[in-house]
Scaffold this motif. Structure first.
Motif, PDB file in Angstrom:
ATOM      1  N   ASP A  16       0.827  -1.206   0.000  1.00 38.80           N
ATOM      2  CA  ASP A  16       0.000   0.000   0.000  1.00 38.80           C
ATOM      3  C   ASP A  16       0.863   1.259   0.000  1.00 38.80           C
ATOM      4  O   ASP A  16       2.097   1.194   0.109  1.00 38.80           O
ATOM      5  CB  ASP A  16      -0.932   0.005   1.212  1.00 38.80           C
ATOM      6  CG  ASP A  16      -2.079  -0.971   1.066  1.00 38.80           C
ATOM      7  OD1 ASP A  16      -2.786  -1.199   2.069  1.00 38.80           O
ATOM      8  OD2 ASP A  16      -2.258  -1.516  -0.045  1.00 38.80           O
ATOM      9  N   SER A  17       0.184   2.391  -0.075  1.00 37.26           N
ATOM     10  CA  SER A  17       0.847   3.690  -0.062  1.00 37.26           C
ATOM     11  C   SER A  17       0.299   4.551   1.067  1.00 37.26           C
ATOM     12  O   SER A  17      -0.846   4.386   1.488  1.00 37.26           O
ATOM     13  CB  SER A  17       0.629   4.421  -1.394  1.00 37.26           C
ATOM     14  OG  SER A  17       1.184   3.702  -2.473  1.00 37.26           O
ATOM     15  N   ARG A  19       0.812   8.882   2.499  1.00 34.05           N
ATOM     16  CA  ARG A  19       1.448  10.173   2.316  1.00 34.05           C
ATOM     17  C   ARG A  19       1.504  10.872   3.659  1.00 34.05           C
ATOM     18  O   ARG A  19       0.468  11.191   4.242  1.00 34.05           O
ATOM     19  CB  ARG A  19       0.683  11.034   1.316  1.00 34.05           C
ATOM     20  CG  ARG A  19       1.403  12.331   0.959  1.00 34.05           C
ATOM     21  CD  ARG A  19       0.483  13.258   0.220  1.00 34.05           C
ATOM     22  NE  ARG A  19       1.196  14.364  -0.422  1.00 34.05           N
ATOM     23  CZ  ARG A  19       0.654  15.554  -0.649  1.00 34.05           C
ATOM     24  NH1 ARG A  19      -0.600  15.794  -0.284  1.00 34.05           N
ATOM     25  NH2 ARG A  19       1.357  16.502  -1.251  1.00 34.05           N
ATOM     26  N   ARG A  67      11.033   4.133  -3.833  1.00 37.71           N
ATOM     27  CA  ARG A  67       9.687   3.892  -3.273  1.00 37.71           C
ATOM     28  C   ARG A  67       9.130   5.145  -2.590  1.00 37.71           C
ATOM     29  O   ARG A  67       7.922   5.363  -2.630  1.00 37.71           O
ATOM     30  CB  ARG A  67       9.740   2.753  -2.245  1.00 37.71           C
ATOM     31  CG  ARG A  67      10.196   1.434  -2.809  1.00 37.71           C
ATOM     32  CD  ARG A  67      10.030   0.312  -1.780  1.00 37.71           C
ATOM     33  NE  ARG A  67      10.839   0.519  -0.594  1.00 37.71           N
ATOM     34  CZ  ARG A  67      10.355   0.583   0.645  1.00 37.71           C
ATOM     35  NH1 ARG A  67       9.057   0.462   0.855  1.00 37.71           N
ATOM     36  NH2 ARG A  67      11.164   0.760   1.675  1.00 37.71           N
ATOM     37  N   THR A  69       9.153   9.416  -1.902  1.00 35.51           N
ATOM     38  CA  THR A  69       9.471  10.694  -2.526  1.00 35.51           C
ATOM     39  C   THR A  69       9.201  11.816  -1.529  1.00 35.51           C
ATOM     40  O   THR A  69       8.099  11.915  -0.987  1.00 35.51           O
ATOM     41  CB  THR A  69       8.623  10.931  -3.778  1.00 35.51           C
ATOM     42  OG1 THR A  69       8.840   9.859  -4.710  1.00 35.51           O
ATOM     43  CG2 THR A  69       9.013  12.252  -4.446  1.00 35.51           C
ATOM     44  N   GLN A  82       5.803  10.911   0.305  1.00 29.39           N
ATOM     45  CA  GLN A  82       4.957   9.932  -0.367  1.00 29.39           C
ATOM     46  C   GLN A  82       5.651   8.581  -0.274  1.00 29.39           C
ATOM     47  O   GLN A  82       6.780   8.426  -0.730  1.00 29.39           O
ATOM     48  CB  GLN A  82       4.757  10.326  -1.826  1.00 29.39           C
ATOM     49  CG  GLN A  82       3.937   9.326  -2.631  1.00 29.39           C
ATOM     50  CD  GLN A  82       2.500   9.248  -2.175  1.00 29.39           C
ATOM     51  OE1 GLN A  82       1.873  10.272  -1.893  1.00 29.39           O
ATOM     52  NE2 GLN A  82       1.967   8.037  -2.076  1.00 29.39           N
ATOM     53  N   ASN A  84       5.362   4.657  -1.228  1.00 28.95           N
ATOM     54  CA  ASN A  84       4.718   3.639  -2.053  1.00 28.95           C
ATOM     55  C   ASN A  84       5.351   2.276  -1.797  1.00 28.95           C
ATOM     56  O   ASN A  84       6.462   2.178  -1.275  1.00 28.95           O
ATOM     57  CB  ASN A  84       4.847   4.000  -3.529  1.00 28.95           C
ATOM     58  CG  ASN A  84       4.171   5.306  -3.877  1.00 28.95           C
ATOM     59  OD1 ASN A  84       3.169   5.685  -3.268  1.00 28.95           O
ATOM     60  ND2 ASN A  84       4.708   6.001  -4.864  1.00 28.95           N
ATOM     61  N   SER A  85       4.649   1.246  -2.197  1.00 29.34           N
ATOM     62  CA  SER A  85       5.158  -0.125  -2.065  1.00 29.34           C
ATOM     63  C   SER A  85       5.684  -0.394  -0.656  1.00 29.34           C
ATOM     64  O   SER A  85       6.797  -0.894  -0.472  1.00 29.34           O
ATOM     65  CB  SER A  85       6.261  -0.378  -3.103  1.00 29.34           C
ATOM     66  OG  SER A  85       5.780  -0.163  -4.409  1.00 29.34           O
TER      67      SER A  85
END
Length: 124
Positions: A16-17, A19, A67, A69, A82, A84-85
């Motif tokens: 999942d991600s 932020r 992954r 940012t 951010q 991700n993964s």
């Protein structure tokens, strides 16, 4: 003086991600390098990502490169991460920090201002 407040953490599944956001008070925040660090139970606080005051330079830990940012919006006095993964090994309390100078660094002891942290838990 700069005060930092993180938000956006939570419980997610692997892959999942999320932020994360870091909201700053203090009109000089936009002049400071900013970083994200994390600390898992029983481990030392470790560098995750950093960005210079104008966003021209970014740095990442090898474990998150590709992954995560980091970005910033100086008009909003905010910095974002951010993610991700996500993996279970990303589970930790994530902290936002500001150096007090324009450049960013991976060294935890060069950050002057710290937030209270936000918990990120990634289940397998």
């Amino acid at each position: 003086q700069v005060q930092l407040a993180e938000s956006g953490g939570g419980l997610v599944q692997a892959g999942d991600s999320l932020r994360l956001s870091c909201a700053a008070s203090g009109r000089t925040f936009s002049n400071y390098g900013t970083g994200w660090f994390r600390q898992a139970p029983g481990k030392e606080r470790e560098f995750v990502a950093a960005i210079s005051w104008i966003g021209g330079s970014t740095y990442y830990a090898d474990s998150v490169k590709g992954r995560f940012t980091i970005s910033r919006d100086n008009a909003k006095n905010a910095v974002y991460l951010q993610m991700n993964s996500l993996k279970p090994e990303d589970t930790a309390v994530y902290y936002c920090a500001a150096t007090g100078v324009g450049w960013a660094t991976i060294a935890v002891n060069e950050y002057r201002y710290w937030g209270q942290g936000t918990q990120v838990t990634v289940s397998s």
